[in-house]
Design a protein around this motif. Structure first.
Motif, PDB file in Angstrom:
ATOM      1  N   GLN A 174      39.772  41.783  47.637  1.00  0.00           N
ATOM      2  CA  GLN A 174      38.965  40.674  48.152  1.00  0.00           C
ATOM      3  C   GLN A 174      37.902  40.261  47.139  1.00  0.00           C
ATOM      4  O   GLN A 174      37.609  39.069  46.969  1.00  0.00           O
ATOM      5  N   THR A 175      37.324  41.251  46.465  1.00  0.00           N
ATOM      6  CA  THR A 175      36.322  40.963  45.439  1.00  0.00           C
ATOM      7  C   THR A 175      36.919  40.125  44.327  1.00  0.00           C
ATOM      8  O   THR A 175      36.321  39.133  43.874  1.00  0.00           O
ATOM      9  N   ALA A 176      38.083  40.528  43.854  1.00  0.00           N
ATOM     10  CA  ALA A 176      38.758  39.782  42.791  1.00  0.00           C
ATOM     11  C   ALA A 176      39.047  38.347  43.235  1.00  0.00           C
ATOM     12  O   ALA A 176      38.792  37.389  42.487  1.00  0.00           O
ATOM     13  N   HIS A 177      39.551  38.206  44.452  1.00  0.00           N
ATOM     14  CA  HIS A 177      39.837  36.868  44.982  1.00  0.00           C
ATOM     15  C   HIS A 177      38.570  36.020  45.043  1.00  0.00           C
ATOM     16  O   HIS A 177      38.563  34.855  44.621  1.00  0.00           O
ATOM     17  N   ASN A 178      37.494  36.607  45.543  1.00  0.00           N
ATOM     18  CA  ASN A 178      36.231  35.878  45.676  1.00  0.00           C
ATOM     19  C   ASN A 178      35.651  35.475  44.321  1.00  0.00           C
ATOM     20  O   ASN A 178      34.951  34.460  44.209  1.00  0.00           O
ATOM     21  N   ALA A 179      35.951  36.281  43.296  1.00  0.00           N
ATOM     22  CA  ALA A 179      35.450  35.984  41.949  1.00  0.00           C
ATOM     23  C   ALA A 179      36.377  35.046  41.190  1.00  0.00           C
ATOM     24  O   ALA A 179      36.021  34.572  40.097  1.00  0.00           O
ATOM     25  N   GLY A 180      37.570  34.816  41.723  1.00  0.00           N
ATOM     26  CA  GLY A 180      38.498  33.925  41.038  1.00  0.00           C
ATOM     27  C   GLY A 180      39.217  34.571  39.870  1.00  0.00           C
ATOM     28  O   GLY A 180      39.576  33.892  38.903  1.00  0.00           O
ATOM     29  N   VAL A 181      39.450  35.915  39.970  1.00  0.00           N
ATOM     30  CA  VAL A 181      40.192  36.623  38.925  1.00  0.00           C
ATOM     31  C   VAL A 181      41.365  37.354  39.554  1.00  0.00           C
ATOM     32  O   VAL A 181      41.441  37.515  40.775  1.00  0.00           O
ATOM     33  N   LYS A 182      42.275  37.820  38.721  1.00  0.00           N
ATOM     34  CA  LYS A 182      43.434  38.554  39.216  1.00  0.00           C
ATOM     35  C   LYS A 182      43.034  39.980  39.597  1.00  0.00           C
ATOM     36  O   LYS A 182      42.430  40.701  38.800  1.00  0.00           O
ATOM     37  N   GLY A 183      43.383  40.367  40.829  1.00  0.00           N
ATOM     38  CA  GLY A 183      43.110  41.715  41.298  1.00  0.00           C
ATOM     39  C   GLY A 183      44.358  42.571  41.220  1.00  0.00           C
ATOM     40  O   GLY A 183      45.408  42.204  41.756  1.00  0.00           O
ATOM     41  N   ILE A 184      44.247  43.715  40.548  1.00  0.00           N
ATOM     42  CA  ILE A 184      45.372  44.626  40.379  1.00  0.00           C
ATOM     43  C   ILE A 184      45.094  45.891  41.195  1.00  0.00           C
ATOM     44  O   ILE A 184      44.096  46.577  40.961  1.00  0.00           O
ATOM     45  N   GLY A 185      45.954  46.195  42.149  1.00  0.00           N
ATOM     46  CA  GLY A 185      45.788  47.390  42.960  1.00  0.00           C
ATOM     47  C   GLY A 185      46.340  48.620  42.263  1.00  0.00           C
ATOM     48  O   GLY A 185      47.314  48.534  41.509  1.00  0.00           O
ATOM     49  N   VAL A 186      45.707  49.772  42.514  1.00  0.00           N
ATOM     50  CA  VAL A 186      46.177  51.033  41.926  1.00  0.00           C
ATOM     51  C   VAL A 186      46.484  52.036  43.041  1.00  0.00           C
ATOM     52  O   VAL A 186      45.721  52.166  43.993  1.00  0.00           O
ATOM     53  N   LEU A 187      47.606  52.730  42.882  1.00  0.00           N
ATOM     54  CA  LEU A 187      48.078  53.618  43.946  1.00  0.00           C
ATOM     55  C   LEU A 187      47.682  55.079  43.756  1.00  0.00           C
ATOM     56  O   LEU A 187      48.036  55.908  44.587  1.00  0.00           O
ATOM     57  N   TRP A 188      46.955  55.398  42.686  1.00  0.00           N
ATOM     58  CA  TRP A 188      46.499  56.781  42.538  1.00  0.00           C
ATOM     59  C   TRP A 188      45.186  57.017  43.282  1.00  0.00           C
ATOM     60  O   TRP A 188      44.643  58.113  43.258  1.00  0.00           O
TER      61      TRP A 188
END
Length: 217
Positions: A174-188
Motif C-alpha cells: 500500500q505504501t508503494a502504491h501511495n507513493a507511486g512506485v513499484k512495490g515488490i513483495g518478499v516471501l521470506w
C-alpha cells in the motif's frame, strides 16, 4: 532502469519477529494479560508499535492510556533485548553488497522507532552505504502514508520510475502504491503470497537472491 531500492526492515532485511514477540509478551504478562505465540505476531506487526500493542491486547482493554503505557514499556524492554534473536535473513548482507557494487542506491523505510532502525542498520550492515534510513519519527506519518518514501526519493534525486520498494506485508505494498512506485513483495518475511498479491504487489520474490534480478527489470 532501477537506480534506487528502498527496503522495509522487519521481515524484509532483518528477521526480528521473535524479539518483538518476546518484548510485547513481557509487557502483557507483567500486567496480567494473555500472551501470544510468535506466529501470531506475524499479523500484529507492520503498522508501528502502538498498533502492535493494540492488536496484542484484548479488545476491551484497548484504551488510549493503556496502549501508550504499554508502548513505552515495550520499547524500553525491546531496546535492551532487540539483539537476542534478531539476525539478517540469510544471504542478505552479500546481496546488498552486490547491489551496492552495481551502483544502485539503497535506502530503508520502516515503521519501527527511528532510533532502533538507525542502530540496527549500523550494527548489522556496517559495510553497506544506505543513502537514507528512515524510521518512525514524531511529526512524520508512518506507512502506508507515502511521506517517508517520498522524502527518500527526493533526497536520492531519482525519478519514481527508477525506484523499487521491497516489503513483506500489505502495508508495504500500500505504501508503494501511495507513493507511486513499484512495490515488490518478499516471501521470506511474515505474510503470504496471496496477501501481497491482493495488496497490489508488482511482483513477489521467493528468496533473498532474487533481489539481484530486480534492477534489470
Amino acid at each position: 532502469m532501477t537506480k534506487l531500492m528502498i527496503f522495509d526492515l522487519d521481515g524484509t532485511l532483518l528477521d526480528t519477529i521473535r524479539d518483538l514477540a518476546e518484548a510485547t509478551n513481557h509487557v502483557l504478562a507483567a500486567h496480567g494479560y494473555p500472551t501470544h505465540s510468535t506466529e501470531a505476531y506475524h499479523y500484529f506487526v507492520g503498522n508501528g508499535v502502538r498498533t502492535l500493542i493494540s492488536r496484542s491486547l484484548p479488545e476491551q482493554a484497548r484504551t488510549p492510556e493503556r496502549i501508550e503505557q504499554f508502548k513505552e514499556e515495550q520499547v524500553a524492554y525491546y531496546h535492551e533485548h532487540m539483539y537476542d534473536h534478531t539476525r539478517p535473513f540469510p544471504g542478505m548482507q552479500q546481496v546488498l553488497a552486490a547491489l551496492q557494487g552495481r551502483g544502485i542506491k539503497l535506502a530503508v523505510v520502516s515503521n519501527k522507532v527511528d532510533e532502533a532502525v538507525q542502530q540496527m542498520i549500523r550494527d548489522f550492515f556496517p559495510e553497506i552505504r544506505f543513502e537514507h534510513i528512515c524510521g518512525q519519527r514524531d511529526g512524520i506519518p508512518h506507512k502506508p502514508d507515502p511521506t517517508m518514501v517520498n522524502l527518500v526519493i527526493a533526497e536520492a534525486g531519482v525519478s519514481k520510475a527508477e525506484v523499487l520498494y521491497f516489503g513483506d506485508s500489505d502495508v508495504d505494498m500500500q505504501t508503494a502504491h501511495n507513493a507511486g512506485v513499484k512495490g515488490i513483495g518478499v516471501l521470506w518475511g511474515y505474510r503470504t503470497k496471496e496477501e501481497l498479491q491482493s495488496a497490489g504487489a508488482y511482483a513477489v520474490l521467493d528468496k533473498v537472491e532474487d533481489l539481484l534480478d530486480q534492477p534489470e527489470k
